[in-house]
Design a protein around this motif. Structure first.
Motif, mmCIF file in Angstrom:
data_model
loop_
_atom_site.group_PDB
_atom_site.id
_atom_site.type_symbol
_atom_site.label_atom_id
_atom_site.label_comp_id
_atom_site.label_asym_id
_atom_site.label_seq_id
_atom_site.Cartn_x
_atom_site.Cartn_y
_atom_site.Cartn_z
ATOM 1 N N ALA A 4 0.809 -1.221 0.000
ATOM 2 C CA ALA A 4 0.000 0.000 0.000
ATOM 3 C C ALA A 4 0.841 1.270 0.000
ATOM 4 N N LEU A 5 1.946 1.294 0.734
ATOM 5 C CA LEU A 5 2.753 2.520 0.853
ATOM 6 C C LEU A 5 4.025 2.453 0.031
ATOM 7 N N THR A 6 4.072 1.568 -0.942
ATOM 8 C CA THR A 6 5.264 1.449 -1.795
ATOM 9 C C THR A 6 5.373 2.670 -2.696
ATOM 10 N N LYS A 7 6.579 3.232 -2.762
ATOM 11 C CA LYS A 7 6.792 4.413 -3.598
ATOM 12 C C LYS A 7 6.802 4.024 -5.066
ATOM 13 N N PRO A 8 6.344 4.910 -5.951
ATOM 14 C CA PRO A 8 6.344 4.596 -7.390
ATOM 15 C C PRO A 8 7.762 4.298 -7.881
ATOM 16 N N LEU A 9 7.845 3.442 -8.883
ATOM 17 C CA LEU A 9 9.149 3.103 -9.457
ATOM 18 C C LEU A 9 9.775 4.307 -10.136
ATOM 19 N N ASP A 10 8.920 5.119 -10.767
ATOM 20 C CA ASP A 10 9.399 6.328 -11.450
ATOM 21 C C ASP A 10 8.506 7.489 -11.013
ATOM 22 N N PRO A 11 9.057 8.453 -10.303
ATOM 23 C CA PRO A 11 8.233 9.577 -9.842
ATOM 24 C C PRO A 11 7.543 10.316 -10.977
ATOM 25 N N ASP A 12 8.150 10.316 -12.163
ATOM 26 C CA ASP A 12 7.545 11.020 -13.298
ATOM 27 C C ASP A 12 6.354 10.260 -13.876
ATOM 28 N N THR A 13 6.324 8.955 -13.687
ATOM 29 C CA THR A 13 5.208 8.128 -14.177
ATOM 30 C C THR A 13 4.676 7.289 -13.013
ATOM 31 N N PRO A 14 3.896 7.906 -12.151
ATOM 32 C CA PRO A 14 3.422 7.188 -10.947
ATOM 33 C C PRO A 14 2.491 6.026 -11.258
ATOM 34 N N ASP A 15 1.974 5.967 -12.500
ATOM 35 C CA ASP A 15 1.052 4.885 -12.837
ATOM 36 C C ASP A 15 1.768 3.636 -13.328
ATOM 37 N N MET A 16 3.084 3.664 -13.354
ATOM 38 C CA MET A 16 3.825 2.489 -13.818
ATOM 39 C C MET A 16 3.546 1.316 -12.889
ATOM 40 N N PRO A 17 3.115 0.164 -13.455
ATOM 41 C CA PRO A 17 2.726 -0.958 -12.592
ATOM 42 C C PRO A 17 3.931 -1.694 -12.001
ATOM 43 N N PHE A 18 3.710 -2.282 -10.826
ATOM 44 C CA PHE A 18 4.714 -3.134 -10.198
ATOM 45 C C PHE A 18 4.608 -4.550 -10.779
ATOM 46 N N THR A 21 9.075 -9.111 -9.388
ATOM 47 C CA THR A 21 10.457 -8.917 -8.934
ATOM 48 C C THR A 21 10.633 -7.676 -8.073
ATOM 49 N N ASP A 22 9.604 -6.843 -7.963
ATOM 50 C CA ASP A 22 9.680 -5.633 -7.139
ATOM 51 C C ASP A 22 9.223 -5.894 -5.702
ATOM 52 N N PHE A 23 9.032 -7.168 -5.332
ATOM 53 C CA PHE A 23 8.436 -7.444 -4.018
ATOM 54 C C PHE A 23 9.341 -6.999 -2.872
ATOM 55 N N ARG A 24 10.631 -6.891 -3.095
ATOM 56 C CA ARG A 24 11.526 -6.454 -2.016
ATOM 57 C C ARG A 24 11.356 -4.969 -1.693
ATOM 58 N N LYS A 25 10.737 -4.211 -2.609
ATOM 59 C CA LYS A 25 10.555 -2.771 -2.405
ATOM 60 C C LYS A 25 9.213 -2.436 -1.742
ATOM 61 N N ARG A 26 8.421 -3.453 -1.499
ATOM 62 C CA ARG A 26 7.067 -3.183 -1.024
ATOM 63 C C ARG A 26 7.089 -2.633 0.409
ATOM 64 N N LYS A 27 6.150 -1.736 0.674
ATOM 65 C CA LYS A 27 5.975 -1.140 2.000
ATOM 66 C C LYS A 27 4.521 -1.342 2.415
ATOM 67 N N PRO A 28 4.282 -1.943 3.581
ATOM 68 C CA PRO A 28 2.900 -2.316 3.936
ATOM 69 C C PRO A 28 2.112 -1.156 4.522
ATOM 70 N N HIS A 29 0.817 -1.326 4.487
ATOM 71 C CA HIS A 29 -0.091 -0.425 5.201
ATOM 72 C C HIS A 29 0.077 -0.689 6.703
ATOM 73 N N PRO A 30 0.024 0.332 7.546
ATOM 74 C CA PRO A 30 0.229 0.113 8.996
ATOM 75 C C PRO A 30 -0.709 -0.931 9.591
ATOM 76 N N ASN A 31 -1.936 -1.008 9.091
ATOM 77 C CA ASN A 31 -2.890 -1.976 9.636
ATOM 78 C C ASN A 31 -2.685 -3.392 9.111
ATOM 79 N N PHE A 32 -1.737 -3.567 8.168
ATOM 80 C CA PHE A 32 -1.483 -4.883 7.580
ATOM 81 C C PHE A 32 -0.014 -5.276 7.729
#
Length: 639
Positions: A4-18, A21-32
């Protein structure tokens, strides 16, 4: 939610899908965060115990197609035709979705052929925003009107909890590379969520047995059609439609839509003028085209003009009302319409609409192939209730009812009754239209003046329709009615309990007062009984005191003093010895002789009264002439 709180891969294109292989960059929601820790634990087990066990993390999107999970609230409100379907905030956040059947296929294929993977994404390829999902539900199955609820006011929606809020506000774009390229998953449907909404709503209603009942109540005036129709609507949660209220209902509905469009136009103007708007105009989609808006405004102006409407125009508005989404979803009850064959054709002919091809239509009998060619099947009623009554009963009932607006005046009722009878002949009755479509009317005779509430007819209709298929808001109303009935029952029981307690208290007070009186009466009676008993036993007491106790007391004292080995025998002998008047211890005592002597004495006395002299029987050696003999004889008699 672990992304939920994972930062976009490219700040210029925030809609770029994960991707996976990007699972190491994931940041969870505080409630999860607990879910995040479990994922890491599973990945650690895969590395640590690789020869012994295979583990993998499947990150699933928001599921739908079964119980609907988070989207359940919006499916429900769309089916209920909520006037304004809520969109949380602007609704521009991306929500990864997956049909629950597709998720089951993913798990099955993983078990069948376990891959050397640590983390996969189980989401659909079509990336959709929150407002696109909700608007698809609202336009296809709901009212088609929406409202944006600020995030800080979202919890004012009673059905929305913390988990639903967290997930509906998720903003993550994902691409399922593994299940598309390597697994080769066959999707349940290749269409988008919006294209699948009709199928999903059918599954939703079928799983919850939400059948839209359609009922027509037909009959003469004043017979009780409106009473019965409103009872059915209340019990089954159906839409009530009648000839009298259709214009007013259409005005309200049309005015609401016009007001909604004006409100949306003002919001759009404010966003255009606001430089801090967080949603571009390209993201805001038009809810209706300009032609539809213009047509609706013209219709509203016509309805408000006050001119009288022809019968054909009113029947047209009734048909439009039956084709509205809430009537199609929940069902409806037509009160007193149609009344002629022409009105039947205007209401139910296919017109410009098209019949949907259902799976059950493919297995129809040969005789039924052309049965519904000229009618709109989704408008045909499930049941036609025909109420029948005599003219005498109708006139009598009209005289008994309160005449508030003149509709029950004698002349008005008779005129309406004549018009009905003229159009209800065998050749012109609208019931023949339905019989040709094999919708056979349920005829009920009405003739009881004690049943103006139509309870008998309502029971028959409910028996034919079966269980009420109501949902949420309708169920809430039913629960509220049940709670009210339970409260009334509890109040009645409490009242009865209080009355019973008060009655018991009064009875107790009366009993206590009576007990005091009864105690006095009992004491008095006891004293009288004791006095009577003492008076009754006085002769016996005197007898005992005079003849028994003096001797017996002395004997008992002697037994106590001597203390013999056989006290009873001692007591008996002592009493024989001490009896002052008894003859038991005299040597010559004989009971039979005593009795004989008594009889001789009685005979002697009786002979003295007769003055007969009998010489006594004396032995020969005794001289009977001297006085000595007389003395001896007297002694013998006395003995």
């Amino acid at each position: 939610m672990t992304w939920a709180l994972t930062k976009p891969l490219d700040p210029d294109t925030p809609d770029m899908p994960f991707i996976e292989t990007d699972f190491r960059k994931r940041k969870p929601h505080p409630n999860f965060r607990t879910h995040y820790d479990i994922e890491n634990e599973v990945i650690g087990m895969a590395r640590k115990f690789k020869p012994q066990i295979g583990t993998i993390v499947v990150a699933s999107g928001i599921t739908y197609g079964g119980q609907e999970d988070v989207l359940f609230y919006w499916f429900q409100k769309a089916w209920e035709c909520e006037p304004l379907l809520p969109i949380i905030s602007t609704g521009g956040n991306f929500l990864p979705l997956i049909n629950v059947q597709d998720l089951a296929k993913v798990i099955y294929k993983l078990i069948e052929n376990f891959p050397k993977k640590l983390y996969i994404l189980a989401v659909e390829q079509n990336i959709m925003k929150q407002r696109e999902i909700i608007k698809a539900l609202g336009r296809i199955s709901g009212s088609g009107m929406f409202t944006n609820v600020p995030a800080e006011k979202a919890f004012l929606i009673p059905e929305l909890d913390q988990r639903m809020y967290d997930m509906i506000m998720l903003n993550v774009s994902m691409e399922p590379v593994f299940i598309v390229e390597e697994m080769g998953l066959e999707w349940t449907s290749e269409m988008t969520f919006e294209e699948n909404v009709p199928t999903l709503m059918k599954q939703f209603t079928k799983a919850r047995k939400l059948k839209p009942f359609k009922v027509i109540v037909y009959g003469p005036p004043v017979v009780g059609k409106t009473t019965l129709a409103k009872q059915i609507c209340e019990a089954y949660g159906l839409v009530y439609v009648s000839y009298d209220n259709i214009i007013h209902d259409t005005i309200d509905y049309t005015q609401f839509r016009v007001n909604y469009w004006e409100m949306k136009d003002k919001e759009r103007e404010m966003k255009e003028q606001s430089p801090r708007s967080d949603m571009s105009l390209s993201d805001e989609e038009e809810d209706d085209d300009d032609d539809d808006r213009e047509t609706t405004r013209q219709t509203l102006a016509l309805l408000k003009s006050g001119r009288p409407f022809s019968n054909e125009e009113i029947i047209g508005y009734i048909r439009e009302r039956l084709l509205r989404r809430d009537a199609l979803n929940r069902g409806w009850v037509l009160d007193g319409v149609p009344t002629t064959l022409q009105e039947c054709s205007l209401l139910f002919d296919i017109g410009e609409e098209e019949n949907s091809v259902a799976s059950e239509d493919q297995d129809t009998f040969d005789e039924d192939v052309d049965l519904y060619n000229n009618v709109l099947k989704k408008l045909l009623p499930d049941i036609v209730v025909s109420l029948e009554a005599t003219d005498e009963f109708i006139c009598d009932k009209a005289m008994r009812l309160p005449n508030g607006d003149g509709q029950f005046d004698e002349e008005v009722v008779l005129q309406r009754l004549r018009e009905f009878r003229a159009g209800d002949t065998n050749e012109t009755t609208p019931l023949s239209y339905f019989e040709e479509l094999e919708i056979h009317p349920m005829r009920r005779t009405v003739g009881d003046h004690n049943d103006y509430a139509m309870k008998s007819a309502f029971s028959a209709v409910t028996l034919r329709l079966g269980r009420a298929c109501r949902y949420k808001k309708l169920i809430d109303a039913r629960i509220e009615a049940e709670i009210k009935a339970k409260a009334e029952l509890d109040a009645k029981k409490n009242k009865e309990a209080k009355e019973q307690a008060e009655l018991e208290r009064k009875m107790k007070e009366t009993r206590e007062k009576n007990m005091e009186y009864w105690a006095e009466v009992y004491a008095s009676m006891q004293e009288e009984e004791e006095a009577a008993l003492a008076a009754e036993t006085e002769p016996m007491r005197q007898y005992l005191m005079n003849h028994i106790f003096p001797t017996l007391t002395t004997a008992l004292l002697e037994v106590a003093r001597v203390r013999p080995d056989d006290p009873v025998d001692f007591l008996a002998e002592y009493l024989f010895k001490m009896n002052p008047t008894g003859k038991m211890l005299e040597p010559g005592f004989n009971l039979q002789a005593e009795m004989l002597l008594k009889k001789i004495k009685m005979l002697d006395d009786s002979m003295k009264d007769l003055d007969i002299k009998i010489d006594p029987l004396l032995p020969p050696d005794v001289d009977a002439g001297g006085p000595t003999i007389k003395k001896k004889i007297d002694n013998m008699f006395s003995l």
